[in-house]
Scaffold this motif. Structure first.
Motif, PDB file in Angstrom:
ATOM      1  N   LEU A   1      10.408   4.994   5.392  1.00  0.00           N
ATOM      2  CA  LEU A   1      10.513   6.434   5.601  1.00  0.00           C
ATOM      3  C   LEU A   1       9.139   7.038   5.359  1.00  0.00           C
ATOM      4  O   LEU A   1       8.457   6.689   4.396  1.00  0.00           O
ATOM      5  N   ARG A   2       8.729   7.936   6.251  1.00  0.00           N
ATOM      6  CA  ARG A   2       7.405   8.542   6.148  1.00  0.00           C
ATOM      7  C   ARG A   2       7.520   9.951   5.581  1.00  0.00           C
ATOM      8  O   ARG A   2       8.433  10.700   5.929  1.00  0.00           O
ATOM      9  N   SER A   3       6.603  10.317   4.701  1.00  0.00           N
ATOM     10  CA  SER A   3       6.535  11.667   4.142  1.00  0.00           C
ATOM     11  C   SER A   3       5.083  11.994   3.859  1.00  0.00           C
ATOM     12  O   SER A   3       4.194  11.149   4.036  1.00  0.00           O
ATOM     13  N   GLN A   4       4.813  13.220   3.413  1.00  0.00           N
ATOM     14  CA  GLN A   4       3.441  13.616   3.102  1.00  0.00           C
ATOM     15  C   GLN A   4       2.865  12.790   1.954  1.00  0.00           C
ATOM     16  O   GLN A   4       1.659  12.599   1.853  1.00  0.00           O
ATOM     17  N   LYS A   5       3.745  12.300   1.084  1.00  0.00           N
ATOM     18  CA  LYS A   5       3.292  11.504  -0.061  1.00  0.00           C
ATOM     19  C   LYS A   5       3.000  10.057   0.320  1.00  0.00           C
ATOM     20  O   LYS A   5       2.399   9.318  -0.438  1.00  0.00           O
ATOM     21  N   GLY A   6       3.460   9.648   1.489  1.00  0.00           N
ATOM     22  CA  GLY A   6       3.239   8.266   1.906  1.00  0.00           C
ATOM     23  C   GLY A   6       4.498   7.631   2.460  1.00  0.00           C
ATOM     24  O   GLY A   6       5.309   8.304   3.112  1.00  0.00           O
ATOM     25  N   LEU A   7       4.675   6.350   2.185  1.00  0.00           N
ATOM     26  CA  LEU A   7       5.828   5.605   2.695  1.00  0.00           C
ATOM     27  C   LEU A   7       6.776   5.259   1.564  1.00  0.00           C
ATOM     28  O   LEU A   7       6.379   5.133   0.407  1.00  0.00           O
TER      29      LEU A   7
ATOM     30  N   GLU B   1       0.815  -1.225   0.000  1.00  0.00           N
ATOM     31  CA  GLU B   1       0.000   0.000   0.000  1.00  0.00           C
ATOM     32  C   GLU B   1       0.845   1.271   0.000  1.00  0.00           C
ATOM     33  O   GLU B   1       0.452   2.280  -0.577  1.00  0.00           O
ATOM     34  N   MET B   2       1.980   1.239   0.673  1.00  0.00           N
ATOM     35  CA  MET B   2       2.854   2.418   0.834  1.00  0.00           C
ATOM     36  C   MET B   2       2.077   3.622   1.370  1.00  0.00           C
ATOM     37  O   MET B   2       2.325   4.760   0.994  1.00  0.00           O
ATOM     38  N   ASN B   3       1.102   3.287   2.229  1.00  0.00           N
ATOM     39  CA  ASN B   3       0.245   4.331   2.802  1.00  0.00           C
ATOM     40  C   ASN B   3      -0.300   3.799   4.125  1.00  0.00           C
ATOM     41  O   ASN B   3      -0.922   2.727   4.161  1.00  0.00           O
ATOM     42  N   MET B   4      -0.076   4.553   5.224  1.00  0.00           N
ATOM     43  CA  MET B   4      -0.474   4.079   6.555  1.00  0.00           C
ATOM     44  C   MET B   4      -1.990   3.910   6.669  1.00  0.00           C
ATOM     45  O   MET B   4      -2.471   2.924   7.225  1.00  0.00           O
ATOM     46  N   ARG B   5      -2.743   4.863   6.133  1.00  0.00           N
ATOM     47  CA  ARG B   5      -4.196   4.799   6.262  1.00  0.00           C
ATOM     48  C   ARG B   5      -4.764   3.581   5.530  1.00  0.00           C
ATOM     49  O   ARG B   5      -5.572   2.823   6.090  1.00  0.00           O
ATOM     50  N   LYS B   6      -4.324   3.392   4.272  1.00  0.00           N
ATOM     51  CA  LYS B   6      -4.835   2.260   3.490  1.00  0.00           C
ATOM     52  C   LYS B   6      -4.415   0.922   4.097  1.00  0.00           C
ATOM     53  O   LYS B   6      -5.194  -0.034   4.126  1.00  0.00           O
ATOM     54  N   ALA B   7      -3.174   0.866   4.587  1.00  0.00           N
ATOM     55  CA  ALA B   7      -2.700  -0.374   5.211  1.00  0.00           C
ATOM     56  C   ALA B   7      -3.491  -0.672   6.481  1.00  0.00           C
ATOM     57  O   ALA B   7      -3.845  -1.821   6.749  1.00  0.00           O
ATOM     58  N   ALA B   8      -3.769   0.377   7.272  1.00  0.00           N
ATOM     59  CA  ALA B   8      -4.540   0.190   8.503  1.00  0.00           C
ATOM     60  C   ALA B   8      -5.943  -0.331   8.196  1.00  0.00           C
ATOM     61  O   ALA B   8      -6.465  -1.197   8.902  1.00  0.00           O
ATOM     62  N   GLU B   9      -6.546   0.188   7.131  1.00  0.00           N
ATOM     63  CA  GLU B   9      -7.880  -0.274   6.736  1.00  0.00           C
ATOM     64  C   GLU B   9      -7.851  -1.750   6.349  1.00  0.00           C
ATOM     65  O   GLU B   9      -8.733  -2.520   6.724  1.00  0.00           O
TER      66      GLU B   9
END
Length: 296
Positions: A50-56, A16-24
């Motif tokens: 690495l975390r950034s505004q664009k994702g992981l 997912e490379m995205n915390m929100r989508k992965a959490a879902e």
């Protein structure tokens, strides 16, 4: 070493490379996921993402750990498959890679019988060119592959059927007319062996190439363009169901006047055929072939 649940968490994050989508996907809150990731990273002693505004994004250490996680989860799945094979019921996932033509025109009837008879089993299906199917088999991504042509395979090899190649058009009734028409020869992209068969046939019969050629990505596009009178094509019998109206179908012949046919094979490693879901699928395939032979 991380537990299997933690390895699964890492692979979902990498996909997912995205915390929100992965959490879902993991059915946890973002703070809980973030805390679990910190614990895992502490265990490995390195930052994995690495975390950034664009994702992981993955760090070099993260790439290595994700590769390890994928390998471990694949091994776990294989162990579970062999454990389920000890049972009398058919469970587990049947992983098949199938040549696209077969997947579109022959396989659906077989899979319908399989899912009706074994509702507990799951199916993972990959389609593509026969060369891609062979690659998936060699890399152990699937249990069995169904390919077209003549395979160089040292494992289990079951012949399924043959079907002829046909010149198909709304106007042409003899192959020689292809050199007289200004309408295009419509080709679909295919693996090299199929393309070579067509080339060999053409060179045996004609000294010049088609006047015009249209190349399309999918065989179904090629078929529909041909049926609508845009041009002529060479299509395998498996794609023609006999219900075509106002279509001329001329079998291609080899140098001895024998119809040119294409073989379809089911391939796999011996170990895969020990799995109950694979055994069950092969039994249904053989049953389907026998039923089809009786109907003809």
């Amino acid at each position: 070493m991380s537990s299997l649940s933690e390895l699964h968490l890492l692979t979902v994050l990498a996909q997912e490379m995205n915390m929100r989508k992965a959490a879902e996907r993991l059915f946890v809150s973002q703070p809980a996921l973030s805390q679990r990731l910190q614990t895992i990273e502490k265990e490995w002693g390195k930052k994995l993402f690495l975390r950034s505004q664009k994702g992981l994004s993955l760090t070099p250490a993260g790439e290595l750990v994700i590769q390890f996680a994928n390998e471990m989860l694949m091994k776990e799945e294989k162990v579970r498959e062999f454990i389920s094979a000890l049972d009398t019921e058919v469970y587990g996932t049947l992983k098949i890679a199938v040549a696209s033509i077969v997947g579109q025109n022959w396989l659906p009837q077989v899979l319908k019988k399989f899912v009706n008879r074994y509702p507990q089993a799951k199916i993972s299906l990959i389609t593509g060119w026969s060369s891609e199917i062979a690659k998936a088999l060699y890399e152990d991504q699937v249990h069995i592959g169904i390919i077209r042509g003549t395979p160089d395979w040292k494992g289990v090899k079951i012949h399924l059927f043959q079907d002829s190649l046909n010149l198909v058009d709304t106007e042409i009734t003899r192959p020689e007319q292809m050199l007289e028409t200004d309408r295009p020869f419509i080709q679909f992209k295919s693996d090299s062996s199929y393309y070579q068969e067509i080339q060999d046939w053409w060179l045996r019969n004609f000294q010049t190439p088609p006047r015009r050629t249209i190349i399309v990505d999918q065989i179904e596009t090629c078929k529909q363009m041909t049926f609508n009178g845009i041009g002529y094509a060479i299509l395998p019998e498996i794609t023609l169901n006999g219900a075509e109206k106002n279509i001329f179908k001329i079998p291609l012949l080899d140098e001895h006047g024998v119809p040119i046919k294409r073989d379809t094979w089911l391939l796999g490693y011996e170990s895969a055929f020990q799995l109950k879901q694979v055994q069950a699928f092969v039994d249904i395939v053989k049953e389907h072939l026998e039923d089809s032979a009786e109907e003809q």
